[in-house]
Design an enzyme around this catalytic site. Structure first.
Site, short mmCIF file in Angstrom:
data_model
loop_
_atom_site.label_atom_id
_atom_site.label_comp_id
_atom_site.label_asym_id
_atom_site.label_seq_id
_atom_site.Cartn_x
_atom_site.Cartn_y
_atom_site.Cartn_z
N ASN A 1 43.28 28.03 -9.52
CA ASN A 1 42.47 27.98 -8.31
C ASN A 1 42.44 26.52 -7.85
O ASN A 1 41.73 25.71 -8.43
CB ASN A 1 41.05 28.49 -8.64
CG ASN A 1 40.09 28.30 -7.48
OD1 ASN A 1 40.50 28.04 -6.35
ND2 ASN A 1 38.80 28.44 -7.76
N TRP A 2 43.23 26.23 -6.85
CA TRP A 2 43.36 24.83 -6.43
C TRP A 2 42.14 24.33 -5.67
O TRP A 2 41.99 23.14 -5.47
CB TRP A 2 44.61 24.66 -5.56
CG TRP A 2 45.91 24.84 -6.27
CD1 TRP A 2 46.09 25.11 -7.61
CD2 TRP A 2 47.23 24.72 -5.71
NE1 TRP A 2 47.43 25.18 -7.91
CE2 TRP A 2 48.16 24.94 -6.75
CE3 TRP A 2 47.71 24.46 -4.43
CZ2 TRP A 2 49.53 24.90 -6.55
CZ3 TRP A 2 49.08 24.43 -4.22
CH2 TRP A 2 49.98 24.64 -5.28
N LYS A 3 41.33 25.24 -5.18
CA LYS A 3 40.15 24.86 -4.37
C LYS A 3 40.61 24.04 -3.14
O LYS A 3 41.70 24.26 -2.63
CB LYS A 3 39.13 24.13 -5.23
CG LYS A 3 38.82 24.90 -6.53
CD LYS A 3 37.60 24.44 -7.24
CE LYS A 3 37.38 25.29 -8.48
NZ LYS A 3 36.18 24.95 -9.22
N HIS B 1 33.89 33.64 -5.53
CA HIS B 1 33.79 32.45 -6.37
C HIS B 1 32.38 31.86 -6.22
O HIS B 1 31.80 31.90 -5.13
CB HIS B 1 34.85 31.42 -5.96
CG HIS B 1 34.95 30.30 -6.94
ND1 HIS B 1 34.06 29.25 -6.95
CD2 HIS B 1 35.78 30.10 -7.99
CE1 HIS B 1 34.37 28.45 -7.96
NE2 HIS B 1 35.41 28.93 -8.60
N GLU C 1 31.34 28.98 -5.88
CA GLU C 1 31.21 27.96 -4.82
C GLU C 1 31.05 28.63 -3.46
O GLU C 1 30.35 28.11 -2.57
CB GLU C 1 32.43 27.02 -4.86
CG GLU C 1 32.36 26.08 -6.06
CD GLU C 1 33.70 25.67 -6.63
OE1 GLU C 1 34.74 25.81 -5.95
OE2 GLU C 1 33.71 25.20 -7.79
N GLU D 1 33.03 33.55 -14.78
CA GLU D 1 32.95 32.10 -14.69
C GLU D 1 31.50 31.66 -14.75
O GLU D 1 30.80 31.66 -13.72
CB GLU D 1 33.57 31.62 -13.37
CG GLU D 1 35.02 32.00 -13.20
CD GLU D 1 35.74 31.05 -12.24
OE1 GLU D 1 36.70 30.43 -12.67
OE2 GLU D 1 35.30 30.94 -11.08
N GLY E 1 33.92 23.02 -13.61
CA GLY E 1 34.10 21.63 -13.21
C GLY E 1 33.21 20.65 -13.96
O GLY E 1 33.11 19.48 -13.60
N SER F 1 36.18 25.11 -16.87
CA SER F 1 36.67 24.04 -17.74
C SER F 1 37.64 24.54 -18.81
O SER F 1 37.64 24.04 -19.94
CB SER F 1 35.51 23.28 -18.37
OG SER F 1 34.70 22.70 -17.36
N GLY G 1 40.67 25.87 -12.67
CA GLY G 1 40.47 24.98 -11.53
C GLY G 1 41.18 23.65 -11.76
O GLY G 1 42.38 23.52 -11.56
#
Ligand code: PGA
Length: 251
Positions: A9-11, A96, A98, A168, A174, A214, A235
């Site tokens: 997941n490159w975000k 997600h 976020e 998650e 992160g 992570s 990520g």
């Protein structure tokens, strides 16, 4: 039986040029050995068509990180599931934390997005997970159960069978703080029971449940060794081809 999957997941990272380069590197590495899992990268919308033109889809799947909750029309700035599919992408990350946290996505919105993703032939990677306070209060199982029930349990068993889940824990995303393999296993086994209670054991046994938060080369093998952990949603460590491939090789 369910598949093992490592998904990046490159975000909101990489320029178009950097993203295409990274995808090419991952694709090249995947030619040099036989991965024991499916490998997917989820990239920004702007990158999808260009990446799709450069990768071998037999080696590497491609996904978006979100899609709109409407079919088409006057929704300035939104990108529909059909548009994602038209780039050649075949996955979409939905729900997600976020998106839930910063963009107010609710189970109601996500239910719509899941439906549109499926109608357009995209495989949803649906994210669930508790925040730290919820774990400290001991309500993390209830939270995760509701997230699954509220967004997914109106699906037919057939459609549910098309979904990939990603657990998650928000406190691990992160932060460098990974859930222990026991914590991941405990929650994944719980999730599988929740699915079995609704759709039966076969559907539950066939659902891939990824761990995210992570996950990195140093802890991936230990996490993936757990019987109910079917891979990872990665990520930070997916932004370098080497570390992402090292995680693939953990299988
Ligand atoms: P992380 O992110 O690996 O950087 O913790 C995982 C995710 O948010 O999917």
């Amino acid at each position: 039986m369910r598949k093992n999957i490592v998904a990046g997941n490159w975000k909101m990272n990489t320029s178009l040029q950097e993203g295409v380069q990274l995808a090419k590197e991952v694709n090249e590495s995947l030619k040099s050995f036989k991965a024991n899992c499916d490998v997917v990268i989820a990239a920004p919308f702007t990158h999808l068509a260009s990446i799709n033109a450069e990768i071998d889809k037999n080696l590497l799947g491609l996904g978006a990180e979100n899609c709109a909750d409407h079919v088409s029309g006057a929704y300035t700035g939104e990108v529909s599931a059909a548009m994602v599919a038209s780039t050649g992408a075949n996955y979409v990350i939905l729900g997600h934390s976020e998106r839930r946290q910063y963009y107010g996505e609710t189970s109601e919105t996500l239910k719509t997005k899941i439906g549109l993703a499926l109608e357009n032939g995209l495989t949803p990677i649906f994210c669930i997970g508790e925040v730290l306070e919820q774990r400290e209060e001991g309500v993390h199982f209830d939270v995760v159960k509701s997230q699954i029930e509220d967004a997914l349990f109106e699906l037919s068993a057939e459609d549910f069978g098309k979904i990939i889940l990603a657990y998650e824990p928000v406190w691990a995303i992160g932060t460098g703080k990974t859930a222990t393999d026991e914590q991941a296993q405990e929650m994944h086994a719980f999730i599988r029971r929740v699915i079995a209670d609704k759709y039966g054991k076969d559907v539950a046994d066939n659902t891939s449940i990824l761990y995210g938060g992570s996950c990195k080369p140093s802890n991936a093998a230990q996490l993936f060794a757990k019987p109910d952990v079917d891979g990872g949603l990665i990520g930070g460590a997916s932004l370098k081809a080497d570390s992402f491939i090292d995680i693939v090789k953990a299988f």
